[in-house]
Design an enzyme around this catalytic site. Structure first.
Site, PDB file in Angstrom:
ATOM      1  N   ARG A 227      58.682  16.086  71.111  1.00 36.29           N
ATOM      2  CA  ARG A 227      59.603  14.634  71.239  1.00 36.29           C
ATOM      3  C   ARG A 227      59.542  14.642  72.327  1.00 36.29           C
ATOM      4  O   ARG A 227      59.366  15.235  73.415  1.00 36.29           O
ATOM      5  CB  ARG A 227      61.006  15.944  70.368  1.00 36.29           C
ATOM      6  N   HIS A 275      52.640   7.708  67.925  1.00 32.82           N
ATOM      7  CA  HIS A 275      53.795   8.783  67.662  1.00 32.82           C
ATOM      8  C   HIS A 275      53.299   9.842  65.622  1.00 32.82           C
ATOM      9  O   HIS A 275      53.343   9.000  65.201  1.00 32.82           O
ATOM     10  CB  HIS A 275      55.249   8.698  66.768  1.00 32.82           C
TER      11      HIS A 275
HETATM   12  P1  NAP Z   1      57.891  25.130  64.214  1.00 28.40           P
HETATM   13  O1  NAP Z   1      57.554  25.764  63.237  1.00 28.40           O
HETATM   14  O2  NAP Z   1      59.986  25.514  63.797  1.00 28.40           O
HETATM   15  O3  NAP Z   1      58.124  25.585  65.663  1.00 28.40           O
HETATM   16  C1  NAP Z   1      58.277  26.045  67.217  1.00 28.40           C
HETATM   17  C2  NAP Z   1      58.336  26.365  68.193  1.00 28.40           C
HETATM   18  O4  NAP Z   1      58.741  26.913  68.950  1.00 28.40           O
HETATM   19  C3  NAP Z   1      57.998  28.251  67.698  1.00 28.40           C
HETATM   20  O5  NAP Z   1      57.139  29.062  67.440  1.00 28.40           O
HETATM   21  C4  NAP Z   1      59.213  28.920  67.769  1.00 28.40           C
HETATM   22  O6  NAP Z   1      59.782  30.006  68.447  1.00 28.40           O
HETATM   23  C5  NAP Z   1      59.434  27.615  69.278  1.00 28.40           C
HETATM   24  N1  NAP Z   1      60.693  27.849  69.880  1.00 28.40           N
HETATM   25  C6  NAP Z   1      61.392  27.219  69.302  1.00 28.40           C
HETATM   26  N2  NAP Z   1      62.389  26.929  70.737  1.00 28.40           N
HETATM   27  C7  NAP Z   1      62.429  27.711  71.755  1.00 28.40           C
HETATM   28  C8  NAP Z   1      62.666  28.056  72.704  1.00 28.40           C
HETATM   29  N3  NAP Z   1      63.295  27.320  73.452  1.00 28.40           N
HETATM   30  N4  NAP Z   1      61.537  28.726  73.932  1.00 28.40           N
HETATM   31  C9  NAP Z   1      60.809  29.067  73.798  1.00 28.40           C
HETATM   32  N5  NAP Z   1      60.259  28.693  72.274  1.00 28.40           N
HETATM   33  C10 NAP Z   1      60.519  28.123  71.288  1.00 28.40           C
HETATM   34  O7  NAP Z   1      58.139  23.710  64.368  1.00 28.40           O
HETATM   35  P2  NAP Z   1      56.503  23.315  63.498  1.00 28.40           P
HETATM   36  O8  NAP Z   1      56.941  23.055  62.264  1.00 28.40           O
HETATM   37  O9  NAP Z   1      55.351  24.149  64.206  1.00 28.40           O
HETATM   38  O10 NAP Z   1      56.985  21.520  64.204  1.00 28.40           O
HETATM   39  C11 NAP Z   1      57.132  22.237  66.132  1.00 28.40           C
HETATM   40  C12 NAP Z   1      57.437  20.697  66.103  1.00 28.40           C
HETATM   41  O11 NAP Z   1      56.243  19.889  65.900  1.00 28.40           O
HETATM   42  C13 NAP Z   1      58.635  19.243  65.509  1.00 28.40           C
HETATM   43  O12 NAP Z   1      59.710  20.019  65.594  1.00 28.40           O
HETATM   44  C14 NAP Z   1      58.528  18.025  65.868  1.00 28.40           C
HETATM   45  O13 NAP Z   1      59.165  18.020  66.758  1.00 28.40           O
HETATM   46  C15 NAP Z   1      57.338  18.222  66.311  1.00 28.40           C
HETATM   47  N6  NAP Z   1      55.781  17.622  65.361  1.00 28.40           N
HETATM   48  C16 NAP Z   1      55.363  16.159  66.224  1.00 28.40           C
HETATM   49  C17 NAP Z   1      54.526  15.003  65.552  1.00 28.40           C
HETATM   50  C18 NAP Z   1      54.005  14.687  65.811  1.00 28.40           C
HETATM   51  O14 NAP Z   1      54.047  13.333  65.285  1.00 28.40           O
HETATM   52  N7  NAP Z   1      54.164  14.035  67.385  1.00 28.40           N
HETATM   53  C19 NAP Z   1      54.235  16.137  63.886  1.00 28.40           C
HETATM   54  C20 NAP Z   1      54.909  16.860  63.253  1.00 28.40           C
HETATM   55  C21 NAP Z   1      55.457  17.484  64.336  1.00 28.40           C
HETATM   56  P3  NAP Z   1      59.498  31.466  67.902  1.00 28.40           P
HETATM   57  O15 NAP Z   1      58.127  31.300  66.492  1.00 28.40           O
HETATM   58  O16 NAP Z   1      59.439  32.387  67.907  1.00 28.40           O
HETATM   59  O17 NAP Z   1      60.980  30.748  67.025  1.00 28.40           O
HETATM   60  C1  GLV Z   2      56.572  14.097  62.481  1.00 22.86           C
HETATM   61  O1  GLV Z   2      57.045  13.983  63.774  1.00 22.86           O
HETATM   62  C2  GLV Z   2      56.924  15.065  61.980  1.00 22.86           C
HETATM   63  O2  GLV Z   2      58.278  16.008  63.004  1.00 22.86           O
HETATM   64  O3  GLV Z   2      56.941  16.097  61.164  1.00 22.86           O
END
Ligand code: NAP
Ligand code: GLV
Length: 312
Positions: A227, A275
């Site tokens: 983000r 994005h």
């Molecule tokens: P997720 O499954 O919730 O994974 C989040 C990861 O971050 C987990 O491994 C978590 O650790 C770690 N984390 C969170 N807070 C932390 C901290 N303070 N210190 C260390 N590690 C921390 O999320 P996801 O589905 O992978 O998605 C991740 C993010 O990608 C989304 O929240 C979104 O902002 C972004 N995103 C961007 C796009 C784009 O198009 N650019 C698309 C989709 C998503 P644990 O595993 O130990 O809980």
């Molecule tokens: C896109 O940024 C998502 O969080 O799916």
């Protein structure tokens, strides 16, 4: 069973209707601002950024479906109805697409793709050697969740030396795991290209800033597909201009769409993408949502359940 949808604008409603007609024909899909909907009819809401207080106005709301992987646009609502579960539509297709984006971004930094593009625009034929080949290059992924975990595994399959940082320890084949604040510094010290796939929480906001860049090896690369709130853009530019960072691929920004004239558009060491790193097709997200609804009806554990207290 009535589901309100606020994702992709009203123009996206016919596609959502079609997708849910196949995924679960019991669902009646209505637009978020449909004036004919009575609040007590609403059982489900599929949303990206609901205005604060709206979700709390539906007394029979059973389940909130976050239309993407990140739910920061939902958790921003200070009046979220307590006890209504939130499921993130971070599907396998979203993880695959994010893995593809991250591999592209890391390979672009490895090969100097931005420099090629600048040279092409100037009509300049310049030969230069990349600093590394993948097996010599240490990539570090901040956030090893649904998306980061898949991206890390795909980078490892390309031959990169991959590590990840998360709150809890992970066991992903070919990926070294660093966990918790105490292991952030050693993780950064071994990272030539840093990829951010953290959720937006108070703990991660502004993390991509000068103090963190100072802990990376000189000339490291940066990819942010998490983000925009996680990056301090002025610090990225200062680090690029000083050579502390060698290049950046940024998919997310504090203000989106990135305004005309923003310095990121023209910086010779920044690749901008709008994005677009990852979003699964609506049909796949509708199937995932329908499965979550069936699990909820049976009282089973929900997939990708967000924990508002944790912030993701
Ligand atoms: P997720 O499954 O919730 O994974 C989040 C990861 O971050 C987990 O491994 C978590 O650790 C770690 N984390 C969170 N807070 C932390 C901290 N303070 N210190 C260390 N590690 C921390 O999320 P996801 O589905 O992978 O998605 C991740 C993010 O990608 C989304 O929240 C979104 O902002 C972004 N995103 C961007 C796009 C784009 O198009 N650019 C698309 C989709 C998503 P644990 O595993 O130990 O809980
Ligand atoms: C896109 O940024 C998502 O969080 O799916």
């Amino acid at each position: 069973m009535l589901m309100l949808v606020k994702s992709g604008g009203e123009a996206a409603l016919p596609e959502w209707r079609q997708a849910f007609a196949e995924a679960d024909p019991r669902l009646e899909i209505r637009w978020w601002d449909d004036p004919s909907v009575r609040p007590e009819e609403v059982r489900f809401a599929l949303v990206w950024d609901p205005e604060p207080g709206r979700l709390a106005s539906y007394p029979n709301l059973g389940l909130i479906l976050g239309s993407g992987a990140g739910v920061d646009g939902i958790l921003r609502d200070p009046f979220l109805p307590k006890g209504v579960p939130i499921v993130r539509l971070a599907t396998p297709g979203a993880a695959q697409r994010m893995g593809e984006y991250v591999c592209w971004a890391v390979l672009s930094l490895l090969k100097g793709a931005r420099r090629w593009a600048v040279n092409q625009a100037a009509g300049r034929w310049e030969y230069f050697e990349p600093r590394f080949a993948a097996p010599e290059c240490r990539v570090g992924v901040l956030g090893l969740g649904v998306l980061g975990g898949r991206a890390a595994a795909m980078l490892a399959a390309l031959g990169f030396r991959v590590a990840g940082w998360s709150r809890s320890r992970k066991a992903i084949p070919g990926v070294e795991s660093f966990a918790g604040d105490g292991e952030l510094d050693p993780f950064l010290a071994r990272t030539d290209i840093l990829v951010c796939l953290l959720p937006d929480t108070p703990a991660t906001r502004g993390i991509l800033s000068a103090p963190l860049f100072a802990k990376l090896p000189e000339g490291a690369g940066l990819v942010n597909a998490g983000r925009g709130a996680q990056q301090v853009f002025a610090d990225i530019v200062a680090a690029l201009d000083a050579g502390r960072l060698s290049g950046a691929v940024l998919d997310v920004f504090e203000e989106e769409p990135l305004p005309p004239g923003h310095p990121a558009w023209s910086h010779p060491k920044i690749l901008v993408t709008p994005h677009c790193a990852s979003l699964a097709p609506k049909a796949e997200r509708a199937r995932f949502a329908a499965e979550a609804i069936r699990a909820w009806e049976r009282g089973e554990p929900l997939p990708n359940r967000c924990d508002p207290a944790r912030g993701y």
